[in-house]
Write a protein that holds these residues in place. Structure first.
Motif, PDB file in Angstrom:
ATOM      1  N   ARG A   1      -9.059  -7.736  -4.972  1.00  0.00           N
ATOM      2  CA  ARG A   1      -8.256  -8.268  -3.867  1.00  0.00           C
ATOM      3  C   ARG A   1      -7.858  -7.198  -2.854  1.00  0.00           C
ATOM      4  NH1 ARG A   1      -6.320 -10.625  -8.638  1.00  0.00           N
ATOM      5  NH2 ARG A   1      -6.504 -12.903  -8.706  1.00  0.00           N
ATOM      6  N   ILE A   2      -7.801  -5.952  -3.303  1.00  0.00           N
ATOM      7  CA  ILE A   2      -7.386  -4.843  -2.442  1.00  0.00           C
ATOM      8  C   ILE A   2      -8.531  -3.836  -2.369  1.00  0.00           C
ATOM      9  CG2 ILE A   2      -5.739  -2.969  -2.124  1.00  0.00           C
ATOM     10  CD1 ILE A   2      -3.714  -4.576  -3.688  1.00  0.00           C
ATOM     11  N   SER A   3      -8.843  -3.368  -1.175  1.00  0.00           N
ATOM     12  CA  SER A   3      -9.907  -2.379  -1.046  1.00  0.00           C
ATOM     13  C   SER A   3      -9.516  -1.094  -1.782  1.00  0.00           C
ATOM     14  CB  SER A   3     -10.170  -2.062   0.423  1.00  0.00           C
ATOM     15  OG  SER A   3      -9.109  -1.309   0.976  1.00  0.00           O
ATOM     16  N   PRO A   4     -10.499  -0.359  -2.326  1.00  0.00           N
ATOM     17  CA  PRO A   4     -10.170   0.892  -3.019  1.00  0.00           C
ATOM     18  C   PRO A   4      -9.369   1.859  -2.151  1.00  0.00           C
ATOM     19  CG  PRO A   4     -12.467   0.309  -3.403  1.00  0.00           C
ATOM     20  CD  PRO A   4     -11.945  -0.643  -2.363  1.00  0.00           C
ATOM     21  N   ALA A   5      -9.696   1.928  -0.860  1.00  0.00           N
ATOM     22  CA  ALA A   5      -9.007   2.871   0.031  1.00  0.00           C
ATOM     23  C   ALA A   5      -7.522   2.533   0.147  1.00  0.00           C
ATOM     24  CB  ALA A   5      -9.660   2.862   1.406  1.00  0.00           C
ATOM     25  N   ARG A   6      -7.204   1.270   0.331  1.00  0.00           N
ATOM     26  CA  ARG A   6      -5.793   0.881   0.463  1.00  0.00           C
ATOM     27  C   ARG A   6      -5.036   1.101  -0.847  1.00  0.00           C
ATOM     28  NH1 ARG A   6      -4.750  -1.718   5.194  1.00  0.00           N
ATOM     29  NH2 ARG A   6      -6.580  -2.456   6.362  1.00  0.00           N
TER      30      ARG A   6
ATOM     31  N   ALA B   1      -4.460   4.892  -1.171  1.00  0.00           N
ATOM     32  CA  ALA B   1      -3.473   5.408  -0.224  1.00  0.00           C
ATOM     33  C   ALA B   1      -2.051   5.055  -0.663  1.00  0.00           C
ATOM     34  CB  ALA B   1      -3.748   4.862   1.175  1.00  0.00           C
ATOM     35  N   ALA B   2      -1.854   3.810  -1.059  1.00  0.00           N
ATOM     36  CA  ALA B   2      -0.520   3.389  -1.486  1.00  0.00           C
ATOM     37  C   ALA B   2      -0.094   4.111  -2.762  1.00  0.00           C
ATOM     38  CB  ALA B   2      -0.513   1.874  -1.711  1.00  0.00           C
ATOM     39  N   SER B   3      -1.009   4.251  -3.699  1.00  0.00           N
ATOM     40  CA  SER B   3      -0.683   4.908  -4.968  1.00  0.00           C
ATOM     41  C   SER B   3      -0.310   6.366  -4.761  1.00  0.00           C
ATOM     42  CB  SER B   3      -1.864   4.795  -5.933  1.00  0.00           C
ATOM     43  OG  SER B   3      -2.163   3.442  -6.241  1.00  0.00           O
TER      44      SER B   3
ATOM     45  N   ALA C   1      -1.876   3.436 -12.622  1.00  0.00           N
ATOM     46  CA  ALA C   1      -2.331   2.346 -11.755  1.00  0.00           C
ATOM     47  C   ALA C   1      -3.381   2.830 -10.761  1.00  0.00           C
ATOM     48  CB  ALA C   1      -1.139   1.746 -11.000  1.00  0.00           C
ATOM     49  N   ILE C   2      -3.354   4.114 -10.416  1.00  0.00           N
ATOM     50  CA  ILE C   2      -4.307   4.622  -9.433  1.00  0.00           C
ATOM     51  C   ILE C   2      -5.732   4.688  -9.990  1.00  0.00           C
ATOM     52  CG2 ILE C   2      -4.033   7.090  -9.992  1.00  0.00           C
ATOM     53  CD1 ILE C   2      -4.111   7.665  -6.996  1.00  0.00           C
TER      54      ILE C   2
END
Length: 428
Positions: A293-298, A301-303, A338-339
């Motif tokens: 559901r979430i791109s690896p990049a996003r 970055a958030a992690s 989580a990352i």
């Protein structure tokens, strides 16, 4: 959606092996505290000794990936299980000569044999499993089971047993898992196109290896590699020294458990450490479910942004009392793990199935090989300043956040001929 029979078989095999890799890996920081007392050496010296074991764990990932492409991942994983167990038996034998340098030899042997697992195991999942996100999640959870149980069992057994006996006992599950793996049956390329050869490949010649490496690093994988290296520097430094940092904090002085642990200066803080590793299972599971559901990049970055804030929060929060410390460690454990599904999936997204072993080999060269440098650096900095240690660790996550944010805004498009920037896996 329920896993099919092939997915279940691969999941069971890789989960058992992944748990044991980290079972051994994270028991080592517990022994680190024991060796400080047993051999009466400095934190800097024991940091170098442990780094000698962790370095081949990462450096060997590249040849491990090449061997996985040549011989198949199942053979490599079996060799890994046997080698790690025998290495801990050798580590136990180091007590006979009563030398920290003999301990270093045992750790190096462990690092070499453990190094092949991640490229082999993750290549197997990425090419053999249809429901990759779910199996990545469960695979990560299994790793965290080992991460939590390794130090917990080691610290608990040290209540009644000498450290070398504990090391020998820790080797037993590895032998059991190897026996199980001998009868495991599955198709290792069930999830990829028909043109991916299911049989063993010829060994790469040096020119072929150089050519394949150039092709790989001429794509956006080059950015992923650097991102993973910064994550490895953060991960290894924090997990190696947290037991020592948490040891004897004023916030936990009122807790009394197992007084016999005091002979090795092992205090209740170690169980806080184990608790954050357990919470990491939830982080693995949630992130594994989010990777579709979430791109690896996003996700990366958030992690990284959150991990930076947590590293900077450690020094002030440790002075606030037991409650805030426990909460901080719980949140830290969640996001530290989580990352991992995000960068594991990023490799699958930005590389082709026919070079997956090589790709994960380079990935874990960055994660554990380059990452091991933070053990030696962290030991030196921690000996000077605890605040300096956390600031150093935070610089790694800041760098990772910057690169991951660059990917969010199309940094991967700088690579000519890269068709994976849309976030679509190349083997789906």
């Amino acid at each position: 959606m329920a896993l099919n029979a092939n997915d279940r078989s691969i999941a069971t095999f890789t989960m058992a092996a992944h748990a044991l890799v980290h079972w051994f890996e994270t028991s080592i920081p517990i022994f680190l505290v024991v060796w400080l007392a047993e051999f009466d050496i400095s934190v800097a010296l024991v940091g170098v000794v442990v780094a000698l074991g962790y370095a081949p764990f990462g450096i060997g990932a590249l040849p491990g990936g090449i061997l996985a492409d040549k011989y198949g991942p199942q053979r490599l994983i079996l060799c890994c299980l046997l080698g790690m167990s025998l290495s801990f038996v050798a580590l136990a034998g180091a007590a006979v000569v009563d030398s920290i340098y003999a301990v270093a030899v045992g750790l190096v042997l462990w690092g070499i044999t453990a190094s092949v697992y991640h490229p082999a195991g993750l290549a197997l999942i990425s090419t053999g499993v249809d429901d990759r996100g779910t199996v990545f999640a469960w695979h990560g959870i299994a790793g965290n089971v080992g991460i939590a149980l390794g130090p917990f069992v080691a610290a608990t057994l040290l209540i009644v047993l000498d450290w070398h006996v504990v090391a020998a006992i820790l080797a037993v599950p590895g032998f059991v898992a190897a026996l199980y793996g001998l009868q495991a049956n599955f198709d290792p390329v069930a999830a990829v196109e028909d043109d991916v050869d299911a049989g063993p490949d010829e060994a790469l010649s040096l020119p072929e290896l150089i050519s394949s490496t150039r092709t790989l690093f001429a794509s956006a994988f080059a950015i992923i590699f650097v991102i993973v290296a910064f994550e490895g520097l953060y991960y290894r430094g924090m997990l190696t020294y947290l037991p020592e940092i948490l040891n004897g904090l004023p916030a936990t002085q009122g807790i009394e458990i197992a007084p016999t642990l005091e002979r090795y200066d092992i205090d209740p803080e170690f169980y806080i450490y184990v608790g954050l590793l357990v919470i990491g299972m939830a982080g693995q599971y949630v992130a594994g479910k989010l990777i579709d559901r979430i791109s690896p990049a996003r996700g990366l970055a958030a992690s990284f942004a959150i991990l930076t804030a947590l590293a900077l929060a450690f020094v002030p929060v440790t002075g606030m009392g037991l409650g805030p410390l426990v909460v901080l460690c719980g949140v830290f454990g969640f996001f530290l793990f989580a990352i991992q599904p995000f960068y594991q999936n990023a490799v699958a997204v930005y590389t082709g199935a026919d070079s997956r072993g090589l790709s994960y080999g380079y990935t874990y060269l960055g994660e554990f090989g380059i990452g091991a440098a933070s053990i030696a650096v962290g030991g030196l900095v921690l000996g000077i300043s605890e605040t300096g240690f956390f600031l150093t660790i935070a610089t790694f996550s800041v760098a990772g956040a910057v690169l991951a944010t660059g990917l969010v805004f199309g940094l991967d498009r700088l690579y000519t001929g890269d068709t994976t920037g849309s976030g679509q896996a190349t083997d789906d």
